[in-house]
Enzyme design. Structure first.
Site, short mmCIF file in Angstrom:
data_model
loop_
_atom_site.label_atom_id
_atom_site.label_comp_id
_atom_site.label_asym_id
_atom_site.label_seq_id
_atom_site.Cartn_x
_atom_site.Cartn_y
_atom_site.Cartn_z
N GLU A 62 44.08 44.91 41.96
CA GLU A 62 43.43 45.62 40.85
C GLU A 62 42.00 45.89 41.29
O GLU A 62 41.28 44.95 41.64
CB GLU A 62 43.43 44.78 39.57
CG GLU A 62 44.78 44.64 38.91
CD GLU A 62 45.39 45.95 38.46
OE1 GLU A 62 44.65 46.94 38.30
OE2 GLU A 62 46.62 45.99 38.32
N LYS A 88 40.93 31.27 44.58
CA LYS A 88 39.58 31.43 45.15
C LYS A 88 38.78 32.33 44.21
O LYS A 88 38.95 33.54 44.19
CB LYS A 88 39.64 32.06 46.55
CG LYS A 88 38.48 31.67 47.38
CD LYS A 88 37.42 32.66 47.76
CE LYS A 88 36.97 33.90 47.20
NZ LYS A 88 35.59 33.89 46.69
N GLY A 126 39.92 45.23 48.78
CA GLY A 126 41.34 45.36 48.44
C GLY A 126 42.14 46.04 49.55
O GLY A 126 43.24 45.59 49.91
N GLU A 146 31.92 54.38 42.00
CA GLU A 146 31.80 53.33 40.99
C GLU A 146 30.43 52.67 41.13
O GLU A 146 30.07 52.20 42.19
CB GLU A 146 32.90 52.28 41.19
CG GLU A 146 32.88 51.25 40.08
CD GLU A 146 33.99 50.22 40.22
OE1 GLU A 146 34.17 49.71 41.32
OE2 GLU A 146 34.65 49.94 39.21
N CYS A 161 35.72 46.84 34.93
CA CYS A 161 36.45 47.86 35.69
C CYS A 161 36.97 48.95 34.75
O CYS A 161 37.20 50.07 35.19
CB CYS A 161 37.59 47.23 36.47
SG CYS A 161 38.58 46.15 35.46
P1 NDP Z 1 34.62 42.01 45.69
O1 NDP Z 1 35.73 42.82 46.23
O2 NDP Z 1 33.38 41.91 46.47
O3 NDP Z 1 35.10 40.50 45.50
C1 NDP Z 1 36.26 40.17 44.79
C2 NDP Z 1 36.78 38.85 45.30
O4 NDP Z 1 37.19 39.00 46.66
C3 NDP Z 1 35.72 37.74 45.31
O5 NDP Z 1 36.33 36.51 45.05
C4 NDP Z 1 35.23 37.79 46.74
O6 NDP Z 1 34.66 36.58 47.17
C5 NDP Z 1 36.53 38.05 47.48
N1 NDP Z 1 36.35 38.60 48.81
C6 NDP Z 1 35.30 39.28 49.31
N2 NDP Z 1 35.52 39.61 50.60
C7 NDP Z 1 36.75 39.14 50.92
C8 NDP Z 1 37.55 39.16 52.09
N3 NDP Z 1 37.11 39.75 53.20
N4 NDP Z 1 38.76 38.58 52.05
C9 NDP Z 1 39.22 38.00 50.94
N5 NDP Z 1 38.50 37.93 49.80
C10 NDP Z 1 37.29 38.50 49.78
O7 NDP Z 1 34.37 42.50 44.21
P2 NDP Z 1 33.32 41.94 43.16
O8 NDP Z 1 33.44 40.47 42.95
O9 NDP Z 1 32.01 42.51 43.54
O10 NDP Z 1 33.87 42.57 41.80
C11 NDP Z 1 33.54 43.83 41.41
C12 NDP Z 1 34.68 44.78 41.66
O11 NDP Z 1 35.87 44.31 41.03
C13 NDP Z 1 34.43 46.13 41.08
O12 NDP Z 1 34.73 47.12 42.03
C14 NDP Z 1 35.40 46.23 39.90
O13 NDP Z 1 35.78 47.49 39.55
C15 NDP Z 1 36.51 45.37 40.34
N6 NDP Z 1 37.26 44.85 39.20
C16 NDP Z 1 38.49 45.37 38.95
C17 NDP Z 1 39.24 44.95 37.87
C18 NDP Z 1 40.60 45.49 37.65
O14 NDP Z 1 41.40 44.81 37.05
N7 NDP Z 1 40.92 46.69 38.10
C19 NDP Z 1 38.72 43.95 36.95
C20 NDP Z 1 37.43 43.44 37.31
C21 NDP Z 1 36.74 43.89 38.42
P3 NDP Z 1 33.08 36.33 47.04
O15 NDP Z 1 32.65 36.84 45.75
O16 NDP Z 1 33.01 34.88 47.14
O17 NDP Z 1 32.49 37.01 48.22
#
Ligand code: NDP
Length: 478
Positions: free
Chosen positions: A247, A172, A230, A380, A281
């Site tokens: 992550e 997803k 997360g 962040e 990140c």
């Molecule tokens: P989100 O947590 O909003 O989304 C991440 C993924 O989770 C998306 O596919 C999102 O879907 C999905 N999601 C959202 N809500 C739910 C839920 N309730 N249940 C299951 N899945 C869900 O993060 P962002 O996309 O905004 O990404 C930015 C964040 O990611 C930053 O905090 C960044 O630091 C972190 N990040 C960490 C990395 C690492 O390796 N440590 C690397 C890259 C980013 P949808 O978008 O469709 O809502």
């Protein structure tokens, strides 16, 4: 109208609704319309993965290796086209997009080798005439949930090890940028991997993502994204005794000591904080600078930042593309206001920029006179906003660097072997960089952090086997 469907059991299937994928450099440009899976479609994808699992797990590792190698080769051969798609949907510059695509291709090729090298152990038993074997087996159906900021590399670094070690996958991707994940799924669909082994379900996290996490047929979840989401995923997985890997965010420190090479320190700070629009990140957003070098460093940063070209991600000569979305832009601009209200001084940038096309352009912002307790130094922001904290010496710099709920990456700029060695040992982070930007990692070694940044086994390199396999211990009487 260009429409793109979900991949379920080898078939391209439309959902009930579609979502437009906008180019953040030019809002008039729509990359495509991407279908949205509901819970029923998600269920079909999980069932397909469950049905495909026995044959896939018991199948030839040569066939797996060949398929992964083929996927990697096609990604690399199409890196320019895929890099442009990535830049168009996410807003990284085209060279950055090509770099990310190259990384995705290399990851598939690496795991094409790793699936042939999955070793076990043989030990003597403590009892006579008994042998003990420790082997690794696939986990089963793995749900992968990925964020918008690395639309092809993060899917790749989860899909490749999952498949290499015999798991079936339901991916997803982030709803904001499904285009690169769709292109990757299309390549995978032609790689010779049997139907149902890999499935793509696009759609919003709170619908499709939650359905994936909650589905009883999913054995493990690998998630990259925000801390809030997360945490919720970890709770659900714990309740259902599902394996989970998270992550999440970072608030990565970049320490600059008095003895640093000034030009190098400025360059790596600009790289860390602002490239990829600060949306990594592993980006740094806290520059921790010791007293003596501070005035020169600030002056040099101001000069260097004034030369940064912000503009359309697909145009030549651009250093930094747009912010990914309206919501992210608002968040970034609001932190500029928060920093000023907290008493930090805005040295440069921080304003919305207008360009030839309507896009989410923002001038990279640097605060000075900031303190570790300020929100801009604790939360962040995930955009081109960084701040400088002045400290008296290395000891204070290390204490400030570690004073954060996150622990992904930490960098130090110094010519001192003593301080570099000490920092490598004492920085509370999963990854430490000496005279290098906090972002920018290799694909064949572990990636991940500590504290609020990561949870569960490491991703990437041979350490990926920790998450994507289960250990079995077998005893045989001779
Ligand atoms: P989100 O947590 O909003 O989304 C991440 C993924 O989770 C998306 O596919 C999102 O879907 C999905 N999601 C959202 N809500 C739910 C839920 N309730 N249940 C299951 N899945 C869900 O993060 P962002 O996309 O905004 O990404 C930015 C964040 O990611 C930053 O905090 C960044 O630091 C972190 N990040 C960490 C990395 C690492 O390796 N440590 C690397 C890259 C980013 P949808 O978008 O469709 O809502």
């Amino acid at each position: 109208m260009n429409t793109f469907n979900n991949l379920i059991n080898g078939e391209w299937i439309a959902g009930n609704s579609q979502s437009p994928n906008h180019n953040p450099s030019n809002l008039a440009d729509i990359v495509g319309h991407y279908t949205q899976a509901d819970a029923a479609q998600l269920d079909l994808a999980v069932q397909a993965a469950q049905a495909a699992f026995p044959a896939w797990r018991n199948g030839s590792i040569q066939a797996r290796s060949d398929a992964l190698d083929k996927i990697g080769s096609e990604i690399l051969a199409r890196k320019e086209e895929l890099g442009t798609l990535l830049a168009r949907e996410e807003g990284k510059t085209q060279p950055e997009g090509m770099g990310e695509v190259t990384r995705a291709g290399q990851i598939f090729k690496f795991f094409a080798g790793e699936c042939l090298r999955l070793a076990g152990e043989t030990l003597p038993s403590v009892r006579p005439n008994i042998g003990v074997e420790i082997t690794r087996e696939p986990v089963g159906v793995v749900g992968l949930i990925t964020p918008w900021n690395f639309p092809i590399a993060i899917p790749a670094w989860k899909i490749a090890p999952a498949l290499a070690f015999g798991n079936c996958v339901v991916l997803k991707p982030a709803d904001l940028v499904p285009g690169s994940a769709w292109a990757l799924a299309e390549i995978i669909s032609r790689s010779g991997i049997p139907a149902g082994v890999f499935n793509l379900v696009m759609g919003p996290g709170r619908v499709t993502g939650e359905a994936l996490v909650n589905h009883p047929g999913v054995d493990a979840i690998s998630f990259t994204g925000s801390v809030g989401v997360g945490r919720r995923i970890a709770q659900t997985c714990a309740q259902n005794l599902k394996k989970v890997q998270l992550e999440m965010g970072g608030k990565n420190p970049q320490v600059i000591l008095d003895d640093a090479d000034l030009a190098q320190a400025v360059e790596l700070s600009v790289q860390s904080c602002f490239y990829a629009t600060g949306q990594r990140c592993t980006a740094s957003s806290r520059l921790i600078v010791t007293d003596r070098i501070y005035p020169e460093f600030i002056a040099a940063m101001q000069r260097r930042m004034a030369a940064i070209q912000v503009g359309d991600a697909c145009q030549a000569g651009i250093d930094i593309g747009p912010v990914v979305s309206q919501a992210q832009l608002e968040q970034d601009l609001s932190y500029v206001e928060i920093g000023q209200a907290e008493g930090a001084s805005l040295l440069i940038g921080g304003e919305r920029l207008s360009r030839a096309t309507d896009g989410y352009f923002m001038a990279p912002a640097l605060f000075v006179d900031s303190t570790p307790a300020m929100r801009i130094n604790r939360e962040e922001i995930f955009g081109p906003v960084a701040s400088v904290i002045r400290v008296k010496d290395y000891e204070q710099a290390l204490a400030v660097a570690n004073d954060t709920p996150f622990g992904l990456s930490a960098g130090i700029a110094t010519t001192s072997l003593k301080y570099a060695t000490h920092f490598k040992r004492h920085a509370q982070a999963g990854m430490v960089m000496v005279n290098l930007p906090t972002a920018g990692v290799d694909y064949h070694v572990p990636f991940g952090g500590r504290k609020g940044s990561s949870y569960g086994p490491r991703e990437q390199g041979r350490y990926a086997a920790e998450f994507y396999t289960m250990v079995k211990t077998a005893y045989t009487l001779a």
